[in-house]
Motif scaffolding. Structure first.
Motif, PDB file in Angstrom:
ATOM      1  N   PRO A  49      81.916  41.463  50.979  1.00  0.00           N
ATOM      2  CA  PRO A  49      82.582  40.823  49.837  1.00  0.00           C
ATOM      3  C   PRO A  49      83.123  41.870  48.870  1.00  0.00           C
ATOM      4  CG  PRO A  49      80.208  40.695  49.596  1.00  0.00           C
ATOM      5  CD  PRO A  49      80.456  41.256  50.961  1.00  0.00           C
ATOM      6  N   LEU A  50      84.030  41.452  48.002  1.00  0.00           N
ATOM      7  CA  LEU A  50      84.634  42.374  47.052  1.00  0.00           C
ATOM      8  C   LEU A  50      83.592  43.044  46.171  1.00  0.00           C
ATOM      9  CD1 LEU A  50      87.325  43.481  45.923  1.00  0.00           C
ATOM     10  CD2 LEU A  50      87.330  41.561  44.307  1.00  0.00           C
ATOM     11  N   SER A  51      82.511  42.347  45.863  1.00  0.00           N
ATOM     12  CA  SER A  51      81.479  42.888  44.985  1.00  0.00           C
ATOM     13  C   SER A  51      80.770  44.103  45.567  1.00  0.00           C
ATOM     14  CB  SER A  51      80.445  41.800  44.656  1.00  0.00           C
ATOM     15  OG  SER A  51      79.830  41.330  45.843  1.00  0.00           O
ATOM     16  N   GLN A  52      80.937  44.361  46.873  1.00  0.00           N
ATOM     17  CA  GLN A  52      80.292  45.505  47.514  1.00  0.00           C
ATOM     18  C   GLN A  52      81.265  46.604  47.918  1.00  0.00           C
ATOM     19  OE1 GLN A  52      77.678  44.296  50.738  1.00  0.00           O
ATOM     20  NE2 GLN A  52      77.011  42.477  49.639  1.00  0.00           N
ATOM     21  N   LEU A  53      82.537  46.437  47.615  1.00  0.00           N
ATOM     22  CA  LEU A  53      83.545  47.399  48.084  1.00  0.00           C
ATOM     23  C   LEU A  53      83.699  48.596  47.154  1.00  0.00           C
ATOM     24  CD1 LEU A  53      86.393  45.086  49.458  1.00  0.00           C
ATOM     25  CD2 LEU A  53      84.392  46.014  50.622  1.00  0.00           C
ATOM     26  N   VAL A  54      83.459  48.405  45.857  1.00  0.00           N
ATOM     27  CA  VAL A  54      83.636  49.482  44.883  1.00  0.00           C
ATOM     28  C   VAL A  54      82.338  49.672  44.121  1.00  0.00           C
ATOM     29  CG1 VAL A  54      84.917  50.280  42.861  1.00  0.00           C
ATOM     30  CG2 VAL A  54      86.094  48.981  44.635  1.00  0.00           C
ATOM     31  N   ILE A  55      81.888  50.917  44.008  1.00  0.00           N
ATOM     32  CA  ILE A  55      80.709  51.247  43.216  1.00  0.00           C
ATOM     33  C   ILE A  55      81.082  52.403  42.286  1.00  0.00           C
ATOM     34  CG2 ILE A  55      79.111  50.483  45.007  1.00  0.00           C
ATOM     35  CD1 ILE A  55      78.648  53.422  45.728  1.00  0.00           C
ATOM     36  N   PRO A  56      80.300  52.647  41.230  1.00  0.00           N
ATOM     37  CA  PRO A  56      80.627  53.743  40.311  1.00  0.00           C
ATOM     38  C   PRO A  56      80.600  55.097  41.013  1.00  0.00           C
ATOM     39  CG  PRO A  56      79.018  52.250  39.335  1.00  0.00           C
ATOM     40  CD  PRO A  56      79.140  51.865  40.775  1.00  0.00           C
ATOM     41  N   LYS A  57      81.575  55.915  40.686  1.00  0.00           N
ATOM     42  CA  LYS A  57      81.570  57.291  41.193  1.00  0.00           C
ATOM     43  C   LYS A  57      80.506  58.112  40.475  1.00  0.00           C
ATOM     44  CE  LYS A  57      84.548  61.326  41.891  1.00  0.00           C
ATOM     45  NZ  LYS A  57      85.908  61.881  41.753  1.00  0.00           N
ATOM     46  N   CYS A  58      80.278  57.772  39.216  1.00  0.00           N
ATOM     47  CA  CYS A  58      79.306  58.507  38.413  1.00  0.00           C
ATOM     48  C   CYS A  58      78.541  57.509  37.548  1.00  0.00           C
ATOM     49  CB  CYS A  58      80.018  59.548  37.547  1.00  0.00           C
ATOM     50  SG  CYS A  58      78.924  60.565  36.541  1.00  0.00           S
ATOM     51  N   LEU A  59      77.211  57.566  37.578  1.00  0.00           N
ATOM     52  CA  LEU A  59      76.366  56.693  36.769  1.00  0.00           C
ATOM     53  C   LEU A  59      75.369  57.572  36.029  1.00  0.00           C
ATOM     54  CD1 LEU A  59      74.757  53.351  37.997  1.00  0.00           C
ATOM     55  CD2 LEU A  59      73.671  54.822  36.310  1.00  0.00           C
ATOM     56  N   VAL A  60      75.470  57.572  34.699  1.00  0.00           N
ATOM     57  CA  VAL A  60      74.644  58.451  33.871  1.00  0.00           C
ATOM     58  C   VAL A  60      73.819  57.610  32.906  1.00  0.00           C
ATOM     59  CG1 VAL A  60      74.648  60.323  32.174  1.00  0.00           C
ATOM     60  CG2 VAL A  60      76.310  60.331  34.052  1.00  0.00           C
ATOM     61  N   VAL A  61      72.524  57.906  32.835  1.00  0.00           N
ATOM     62  CA  VAL A  61      71.607  57.225  31.922  1.00  0.00           C
ATOM     63  C   VAL A  61      71.210  58.217  30.829  1.00  0.00           C
ATOM     64  CG1 VAL A  61      69.437  55.972  31.692  1.00  0.00           C
ATOM     65  CG2 VAL A  61      70.729  55.831  33.827  1.00  0.00           C
ATOM     66  N   TYR A  62      71.317  57.770  29.568  1.00  0.00           N
ATOM     67  CA  TYR A  62      70.908  58.600  28.428  1.00  0.00           C
ATOM     68  C   TYR A  62      69.537  58.153  27.947  1.00  0.00           C
ATOM     69  CZ  TYR A  62      75.572  60.621  27.950  1.00  0.00           C
ATOM     70  OH  TYR A  62      76.733  61.311  28.164  1.00  0.00           O
ATOM     71  N   GLN A  63      68.676  59.141  27.673  1.00  0.00           N
ATOM     72  CA  GLN A  63      67.319  58.842  27.216  1.00  0.00           C
ATOM     73  C   GLN A  63      66.801  60.013  26.398  1.00  0.00           C
ATOM     74  OE1 GLN A  63      63.658  58.586  29.893  1.00  0.00           O
ATOM     75  NE2 GLN A  63      64.207  56.426  29.744  1.00  0.00           N
ATOM     76  N   GLU A  64      66.443  59.753  25.150  1.00  0.00           N
ATOM     77  CA  GLU A  64      65.882  60.763  24.253  1.00  0.00           C
ATOM     78  C   GLU A  64      66.764  62.018  24.181  1.00  0.00           C
ATOM     79  OE1 GLU A  64      61.933  61.489  25.578  1.00  0.00           O
ATOM     80  OE2 GLU A  64      61.200  59.503  24.990  1.00  0.00           O
ATOM     81  N   ASN A  65      68.050  61.784  23.928  1.00  0.00           N
ATOM     82  CA  ASN A  65      69.032  62.867  23.755  1.00  0.00           C
ATOM     83  C   ASN A  65      69.264  63.699  25.014  1.00  0.00           C
ATOM     84  OD1 ASN A  65      69.440  62.228  20.989  1.00  0.00           O
ATOM     85  ND2 ASN A  65      67.577  63.367  20.465  1.00  0.00           N
ATOM     86  N   LEU A  66      68.790  63.209  26.146  1.00  0.00           N
ATOM     87  CA  LEU A  66      69.066  63.868  27.424  1.00  0.00           C
ATOM     88  C   LEU A  66      69.827  62.896  28.311  1.00  0.00           C
ATOM     89  CD1 LEU A  66      65.585  65.540  28.113  1.00  0.00           C
ATOM     90  CD2 LEU A  66      67.651  66.647  27.213  1.00  0.00           C
ATOM     91  N   CYS A  67      70.586  63.443  29.278  1.00  0.00           N
ATOM     92  CA  CYS A  67      71.325  62.568  30.189  1.00  0.00           C
ATOM     93  C   CYS A  67      70.942  62.888  31.633  1.00  0.00           C
ATOM     94  CB  CYS A  67      72.829  62.681  29.979  1.00  0.00           C
ATOM     95  SG  CYS A  67      73.535  64.330  30.147  1.00  0.00           S
ATOM     96  N   TYR A  68      70.895  61.831  32.442  1.00  0.00           N
ATOM     97  CA  TYR A  68      70.464  61.934  33.832  1.00  0.00           C
ATOM     98  C   TYR A  68      71.504  61.263  34.718  1.00  0.00           C
ATOM     99  CZ  TYR A  68      66.019  62.922  31.540  1.00  0.00           C
ATOM    100  OH  TYR A  68      65.035  63.452  30.739  1.00  0.00           O
ATOM    101  N   ARG A  69      71.990  62.000  35.690  1.00  0.00           N
ATOM    102  CA  ARG A  69      72.958  61.434  36.626  1.00  0.00           C
ATOM    103  C   ARG A  69      72.211  60.861  37.825  1.00  0.00           C
ATOM    104  NH1 ARG A  69      78.522  64.028  39.143  1.00  0.00           N
ATOM    105  NH2 ARG A  69      78.996  62.257  40.497  1.00  0.00           N
ATOM    106  N   ILE A  70      72.393  59.559  38.049  1.00  0.00           N
ATOM    107  CA  ILE A  70      71.746  58.881  39.161  1.00  0.00           C
ATOM    108  C   ILE A  70      72.760  58.775  40.299  1.00  0.00           C
ATOM    109  CG2 ILE A  70      70.334  56.911  39.813  1.00  0.00           C
ATOM    110  CD1 ILE A  70      69.392  58.493  37.339  1.00  0.00           C
ATOM    111  N   ARG A  71      72.385  59.268  41.459  1.00  0.00           N
ATOM    112  CA  ARG A  71      73.331  59.363  42.567  1.00  0.00           C
ATOM    113  C   ARG A  71      73.162  58.216  43.564  1.00  0.00           C
ATOM    114  NH1 ARG A  71      76.083  64.170  42.707  1.00  0.00           N
ATOM    115  NH2 ARG A  71      75.376  65.732  41.214  1.00  0.00           N
ATOM    116  N   PRO A  72      74.239  57.890  44.320  1.00  0.00           N
ATOM    117  CA  PRO A  72      74.159  56.828  45.332  1.00  0.00           C
ATOM    118  C   PRO A  72      73.021  57.087  46.316  1.00  0.00           C
ATOM    119  CG  PRO A  72      76.437  57.530  45.023  1.00  0.00           C
ATOM    120  CD  PRO A  72      75.586  58.494  44.246  1.00  0.00           C
ATOM    121  N   GLY A  73      72.349  56.016  46.705  1.00  0.00           N
ATOM    122  CA  GLY A  73      71.209  56.138  47.595  1.00  0.00           C
ATOM    123  C   GLY A  73      69.887  56.106  46.858  1.00  0.00           C
TER     124      GLY A  73
END
Length: 443
Positions: A49-73
């Motif tokens: 379905p269309l909902s599974q065809l595109v995912i974020p290229k980059c997903l970053v979570v901010y926590q306590e003034n730090l940032c964490y990049r979460i990768r596919p998988g």
């Protein structure tokens, strides 16, 4: 006596005529019709379905003034994106949440998503269905206690803050609080502007870029070629196998052709069908996504670690857009992009494939221990020195990230950690530990 014989013969002929007429009307079908009607389409898997065809290229979570990049998988990646995707599907009319207010001064950024290819929105999409047709290139979630705002970006334009429904604000705030990051996902955002490098070098950063912080560790990976079902492939590409001719090549490759289309099987597949029976019709962006995804699922399937990297429309006569589309998919290993001669490349229109190349590899096992890679400043300095030796004088950093690079050839494929850097439109690949171009890479 003769009259009785004549009557008997006549009666027999009438019965025979009735029997033959019945057989003609209701008897066995001709062989040709049985073959045609008995054909069952062959394919590898049902389209996504269309909902599974595109995912974020980059997903970053901010926590306590730090940032964490979460990768596919990563399980956190899947969880965050599933929840955000569901939110965008529920919020069908963004204008209902625009109040013309500025973000509160004490609001904090908690999530940042970058989409490339763009995430389709509008009537033909499952996301923001009542919004004007378009594509999101980014989305930020800002938080103040349990209240959350979303800022959507289309192209270069950034929209106004959307005050998210109360239940979604509380849910996203809880997700960010419950997030337990790993140290290796820690990243740093390089801001736009001048960046000073070791050995007195400088580069101009065109736009903010996320890079791994410190000196992360990665390992060489041994790979194995994707195993494709050759018989099923032949049935998916050729309807009438009796017309197909097989040609054996000296290197072990096999070519199959019926005079109109050709398929080559050897370390992957190459397919070509240049003949277009009818004039292609225009496809909208969501329709082009669905068509490309369907063709990929039909002809070889969509492995779990494969991601759509690009979808572009070919230029037609006089610079106008044609109805032909080009799509590229690439694999991710342990969350990192696999570069080199390993991809799915497809040219198609609404009626089907024009060209199709598929050469994929799967993770076999890890080779040896993790090795420490050089930090991004050292990698940039090495890249600038390579370009300076070629006479390049301006250095505009456009993209940079850790990745894997395919080497070792098709018989002993392996993936080595590299820095993938694009400076002033030039692509550079450097081994992550030695900061030299890998063997086989063209400078």
């Amino acid at each position: 006596m003769i009259e009785r014989v004549k009557s008997a013969v006549l009666f027999f002929l009438v019965l025979l005529s009735i029997l033959l007429t019945y057989q003609l009307w209701y008897g066995r079908k001709p062989v040709e019709r049985v073959i045609t009607n008995g054909y069952e389409p062959a394919y590898f898997e049902e389209p996504k379905p269309l909902s599974q065809l595109v995912i974020p290229k980059c997903l970053v979570v901010y926590q306590e003034n730090l940032c964490y990049r979460i990768r596919p998988g990563n399980s956190n990646y899947k969880h965050f994106w599933e929840e955000l995707s569901r939110m965008l599907q529920e919020i069908d009319e963004p204008a209902n949440y625009e109040y013309g207010e500025k973000l509160p001064a004490d609001a904090e950024l908690c999530l940042n998503l970058i989409f490339d290819p763009a995430l389709p929105v509008g009537p033909e999409s499952v996301w923001l269905k009542n919004a004007p047709s378009g594509g999101l290139t980014g989305m930020q979630i800002w938080r103040q206690a349990d209240r959350c705002w979303g800022i959507l970006q289309e192209g270069e334009e950034t929209g106004r803050p959307l005050l998210l429904p109360a239940q979604w604000g509380a849910h996203l705030a809880a997700l960010c609080e419950q997030f337990s990051p790993s140290e290796k996902s820690l990243c740093e955002q390089i801001q736009a502007g001048e960046l000073q490098l070791p050995r007195n070098g400088t580069v101009t950063v065109s736009a903010p870029i996320y890079v791994p912080a410190g000196k992360p560790v990665m390992a060489d990976l041994l790979l194995k070629a994707e195993a494709l079902d050759g018989e099923l492939l032949l049935n998916t590409f050729f309807i009438n196998r009796s017309l197909v001719r097989e040609i054996k090549e000296k290197d072990g490759g096999l070519i199959y052709t019926d005079g109109e289309q050709g398929l080559r099987l050897h370390h992957g597949l190459d397919y070509s069908c240049p003949r277009i029976e009818q004039k292609p019709v225009p496809l909208s962006y969501p329709a082009a996504l669905l068509t490309g995804g369907k063709l990929l699922c039909y002809y070889g399937g969509w492995p779990e670690n494969l991601r759509l990297e690009s979808l572009v429309q070919e230029a037609g006569a006089r610079g106008r857009q044609a109805e032909i589309y080009q799509a590229q998919w690439r694999s991710y290993l342990k969350g990192y992009l696999l570069l080199g001669d390993a991809e799915v490349a497809m040219t198609y229109h609404h009626g089907g494939l024009v060209d199709y190349r598929r050469k994929l590899y799967e993770l076999h096992y890890q080779k040896g221990d993790d090795t420490v890679v050089q930090d991004y400043r050292e990698a940039l300095a090495a890249a600038v020195e390579l370009l300076a030796a070629k006479g390049v004088e301006q250095y505009i950093l456009e993209e940079m990230d850790l990745a894997y690079y395919l080497t070792g050839g098709p018989l002993q494929p392996r993936a080595i950690p590299v820095w993938a850097i694009r400076i002033s439109g030039r692509e550079l690949i450097l081994e992550a530990s030695e900061l030299i171009p890998p063997e086989g890479w063209e400078k």
